[in-house]
Write a protein that holds these residues in place. Structure first.
Motif: not given
Length: 238
Positions: A23-29, A31-40, A44-51
């Protein structure tokens, strides 16, 4: 976007987004919302967003690799097990070892790697030294921990791995101390072992004890110099 606004209104300080590889196609959308890679991981990969306010306080992912070597020493013959790696530009005597697997204890790594490389069965006795090195080329530029354990042999017939090792032999410990054809850390630990052999291994060993962790059902291992029995009795530790 509405979800992010809702999470902020609820007082949440961070969001974790776990994305399977298919489901890697969801990474770009994301990222456009501010998510960044945390680890992979491999799948799988895990992204994070600091609020929260200010810079992110999320902990970074693991940045170290752990290499473990086994100094297999036979006290009866004063012989030490050493190898020469096959794929090195300069072949030097060293202790057999390799990388620790996730969730594997240090002593178990040493025993496993020694057997895989040399065919020698052994038992963990103590921790002898730790080397820390940063920006290590062999660790993808991250930090590297290299731990050497003292092991007791239970077999003596060498059957070394032809793919990893060029040579493998039982060498007199004094010869290893004197040879120039070895690595600096191997030479240092060889001198340490010789001192322990002559003066008592209690002078050099960091022994291991398993204790219950604060998390129910979990345990941890602690390595330190063994306290004298008289002190244990005095403080009620035995």
């Amino acid at each position: 976007m509405p979800a992010i606004q809702k999470w902020r209104s609820e007082g949440r300080v961070a969001v974790w987004l776990h994305i399977p590889i298919l489901q890697s196609r969801f990474i770009a959308p994301a990222a456009s919302l501010g998510f960044c890679f945390h680890h992979a991981e491999s799948d799988s990969s895990t992204l994070s967003l600091w609020l929260g306010e200010g810079p992110s306080r999320l902990p970074g992912y693991a940045t170290h690799q752990v290499g473990v070597a086994g100094a297999v020493f036979d006290e009866n013959t004063r012989k030490i097990l050493v190898v020469q790696d096959r794929n090195k530009l300069k072949n030097m005597w060293k202790f057999p070892g390799g990388l620790s697997e996730p969730g594997e204890d240090i002593g178990d790594t040493a025993v496993r790697e020694v057997f895989e490389e040399t065919g020698i069965k052994s038992e963990f006795r103590s921790l002898l030294s730790i080397r820390q090195q940063h920006t290590h080329p062999g660790a993808f530029g991250k930090s590297d921990m290299y731990i050497i354990c003292r092991l007791k042999p239970y077999s003596f017939t060498i059957n070394f791995c032809q793919h990893e090792c060029l040579r493998c032999e039982w060498m007199d410990l004094s010869d290893l101390v004197k040879t120039e054809n070895t690595t600096p850390i191997t030479s240092r630990v060889a001198r340490l072992l010789l001192y322990g052999y002559r003066e008592g291994f209690d002078k050099i060993d960091l022994t291991m004890e398993e204790l219950p962790a604060v998390y129910t059902g979990l345990f941890y291992k602690i390595y330190h110099k063994e306290l004298p029995d008289s002190y244990k009795t005095m403080t009620g530790m035995d």
